[in-house]
Design a protein around this motif. Structure first.
Motif, PDB file in Angstrom:
ATOM      1  N   GLU A 162     -19.313  54.706  21.150  1.00 25.64           N
ATOM      2  CA  GLU A 162     -20.115  53.737  20.342  1.00 25.64           C
ATOM      3  C   GLU A 162     -20.870  52.739  21.491  1.00 25.64           C
ATOM      4  O   GLU A 162     -20.212  52.616  22.576  1.00 25.64           O
ATOM      5  N   TYR A 215     -21.462  48.777  21.700  1.00 26.90           N
ATOM      6  CA  TYR A 215     -20.864  47.424  21.123  1.00 26.90           C
ATOM      7  C   TYR A 215     -21.266  46.295  22.171  1.00 26.90           C
ATOM      8  O   TYR A 215     -20.994  46.382  23.361  1.00 26.90           O
ATOM      9  N   ARG A 216     -22.421  45.467  21.544  1.00 31.44           N
ATOM     10  CA  ARG A 216     -22.966  44.369  22.243  1.00 31.44           C
ATOM     11  C   ARG A 216     -23.293  44.705  23.369  1.00 31.44           C
ATOM     12  O   ARG A 216     -23.396  44.047  24.558  1.00 31.44           O
ATOM     13  N   ARG A 266     -13.224  46.748  22.232  1.00 31.52           N
ATOM     14  CA  ARG A 266     -14.080  45.740  21.847  1.00 31.52           C
ATOM     15  C   ARG A 266     -13.760  44.365  22.131  1.00 31.52           C
ATOM     16  O   ARG A 266     -14.309  43.523  22.718  1.00 31.52           O
ATOM     17  N   LEU A 269      -9.859  51.411  20.098  1.00 29.40           N
ATOM     18  CA  LEU A 269     -11.193  50.923  19.747  1.00 29.40           C
ATOM     19  C   LEU A 269     -11.076  49.223  19.717  1.00 29.40           C
ATOM     20  O   LEU A 269     -12.125  48.450  20.361  1.00 29.40           O
ATOM     21  N   ILE A 281     -18.880  52.117  24.659  1.00 23.71           N
ATOM     22  CA  ILE A 281     -17.420  52.327  24.978  1.00 23.71           C
ATOM     23  C   ILE A 281     -17.010  53.523  24.396  1.00 23.71           C
ATOM     24  O   ILE A 281     -17.593  54.040  23.399  1.00 23.71           O
ATOM     25  N   VAL A 323     -14.526  43.684  25.683  1.00 29.40           N
ATOM     26  CA  VAL A 323     -16.036  43.517  25.864  1.00 29.40           C
ATOM     27  C   VAL A 323     -16.558  42.194  25.506  1.00 29.40           C
ATOM     28  O   VAL A 323     -17.183  41.612  26.337  1.00 29.40           O
ATOM     29  N   ASP A 324     -15.872  41.810  24.428  1.00 33.22           N
ATOM     30  CA  ASP A 324     -16.096  40.321  23.994  1.00 33.22           C
ATOM     31  C   ASP A 324     -15.648  39.220  25.287  1.00 33.22           C
ATOM     32  O   ASP A 324     -16.387  38.380  25.489  1.00 33.22           O
TER      33      ASP A 324
END
Length: 133
Positions: free
Chosen positions: A55, A57-58, A111, A107, A62, A114-115
């Motif tokens: 997916e 994400y931001r 995420r 997952l 990922i 990534v944040d």
């Protein structure tokens, strides 16, 4: 020929039938909704742990899939670069980016990484402490 009962005797029965149908309908929909809500996180966790994910994400891609040979470990990548995951005793996952909090699925851990990374990139050979600004 039989005479019809008076309308006053039919109304209480009709109300009781309508009330019972309404109660049955509300109960069925409420039970179905609660079963869906209660089952969703476990179903999602099972799907992620067996099948993998891919997916955006931001703005980051990922990807994750079970790593051979046993499929219990995950190969997770952020923008094509490996993100090392560690399995916790509680069944959750830690990342090298944030190894103070456990996440329920690979997952969710990706995420959170990534944040935490923001605009930074993971180093190509991601080892402990190898995040580049």
């Amino acid at each position: 020929m039989s005479a019809r009962p008076p309308l006053s005797r039919l109304l209480p029965r009709r109300r009781a039938v309508v009330r019972a149908l309404f109660t049955l309908t509300v109960t069925a929909f409420t039970g179905g909704s609660l079963a869906h809500v209660a089952g969703t996180p476990r179903d999602r966790a099972a799907r992620e742990s067996t099948g993998g994910f891919d997916e955006t994400y931001r703005g980051r891609r990922i990807q994750g899939r079970p790593a051979p040979p046993d499929g219990r470990r995950f190969d997770v990548r952020v923008d094509g670069r490996p993100l090392h995951l560690m399995r916790c005793a509680d069944g959750g996952y830690l990342t090298l980016v944030d190894h103070y909090q456990s996440y329920p699925t690979p997952l969710a851990a990706a995420r959170a990484a990534v944040d935490e990374l923001g605009s930074a990139q993971l180093a190509p050979g991601a080892h402990h402490g190898s995040v580049r600004p």
